[in-house]
Design a protein around this motif. Structure first.
Motif, mmCIF file in Angstrom:
data_model
loop_
_atom_site.group_PDB
_atom_site.id
_atom_site.type_symbol
_atom_site.label_atom_id
_atom_site.label_comp_id
_atom_site.label_asym_id
_atom_site.label_seq_id
_atom_site.Cartn_x
_atom_site.Cartn_y
_atom_site.Cartn_z
ATOM 1 N N GLY A 13 9.401 40.249 -21.001
ATOM 2 C CA GLY A 13 10.619 41.741 -21.393
ATOM 3 C C GLY A 13 11.159 42.227 -20.880
ATOM 4 O O GLY A 13 11.598 43.010 -22.206
ATOM 5 N N VAL B 139 13.705 41.139 -23.750
ATOM 6 C CA VAL B 139 14.040 41.226 -24.685
ATOM 7 C C VAL B 139 13.997 42.110 -24.796
ATOM 8 O O VAL B 139 14.782 42.360 -25.714
ATOM 9 C CB VAL B 139 12.046 40.926 -25.353
ATOM 10 N N ALA B 140 14.001 42.960 -23.718
ATOM 11 C CA ALA B 140 14.093 44.554 -23.935
ATOM 12 C C ALA B 140 15.802 44.684 -23.743
ATOM 13 O O ALA B 140 16.613 45.785 -24.661
ATOM 14 C CB ALA B 140 14.027 45.369 -22.886
ATOM 15 N N HIS C 191 17.734 43.687 -27.486
ATOM 16 C CA HIS C 191 16.670 44.841 -28.271
ATOM 17 C C HIS C 191 17.282 45.567 -27.939
ATOM 18 O O HIS C 191 18.831 46.128 -29.400
ATOM 19 C CB HIS C 191 15.986 45.305 -28.493
ATOM 20 N N ALA D 135 17.526 42.858 -34.266
ATOM 21 C CA ALA D 135 16.879 43.536 -33.161
ATOM 22 C C ALA D 135 15.070 43.097 -33.311
ATOM 23 O O ALA D 135 14.561 43.225 -32.310
ATOM 24 C CB ALA D 135 17.142 44.777 -32.875
ATOM 25 N N PHE D 136 14.465 44.306 -34.326
ATOM 26 C CA PHE D 136 13.413 44.230 -34.833
ATOM 27 C C PHE D 136 12.677 42.698 -34.850
ATOM 28 O O PHE D 136 11.488 42.576 -34.059
ATOM 29 C CB PHE D 136 13.257 44.695 -35.748
ATOM 30 N N THR E 34 13.416 40.047 -32.953
ATOM 31 C CA THR E 34 13.684 39.829 -31.148
ATOM 32 C C THR E 34 12.148 40.344 -30.494
ATOM 33 O O THR E 34 12.054 39.504 -29.792
ATOM 34 C CB THR E 34 14.966 40.127 -30.934
ATOM 35 N N THR E 35 12.048 41.342 -30.968
ATOM 36 C CA THR E 35 11.129 41.996 -30.193
ATOM 37 C C THR E 35 9.965 41.664 -30.929
ATOM 38 O O THR E 35 8.681 41.155 -30.233
ATOM 39 C CB THR E 35 11.225 43.830 -30.489
ATOM 40 N N GLY F 50 9.155 38.017 -28.728
ATOM 41 C CA GLY F 50 9.276 38.457 -27.703
ATOM 42 C C GLY F 50 7.465 38.313 -27.611
ATOM 43 O O GLY F 50 6.486 38.064 -26.330
ATOM 44 N N VAL F 51 7.113 39.821 -28.389
ATOM 45 C CA VAL F 51 6.092 40.035 -28.602
ATOM 46 C C VAL F 51 4.527 38.687 -28.468
ATOM 47 O O VAL F 51 3.597 38.407 -28.568
ATOM 48 C CB VAL F 51 5.275 41.347 -29.294
#
Length: 67
Positions: free
Chosen positions: A15, A18-19, A22, A34-35, A37-38, A41-42
């Motif tokens: 988390g 990824v933050a 992002h 960025a999207f 990458t997020t 991570g999810v």
């Protein structure tokens, strides 16, 4: 029990990474990356959680001798 705490730390680490990624990508004007990458991570964290749920169901089956 120790592996559950390790899993929590892994999820927190992913988390944070990824933050940070992002934030860096969004400030550089790369909103699409960025999207992605997020979303990646999810997906990674979701795979870990699904694996742990599978282990939980196997343990419940063995305890109650369902199969």
């Amino acid at each position: 029990m120790g592996s559950n705490i390790d899993l929590i730390f892994k999820i927190a680490g992913v988390g944070i990474l990824v933050a940070a990624a992002h934030w860096v990508l969004k400030s550089a004007g790369k909103e699409d990356y960025a999207f992605i990458t997020t979303l990646g991570g999810v997906a990674i964290v979701l795979m870990w959680v699904i694996y742990q749920l599978g282990n939980l169901f196997e343990q419940v089956k063995s305890v109650f001798r369902l199969f």
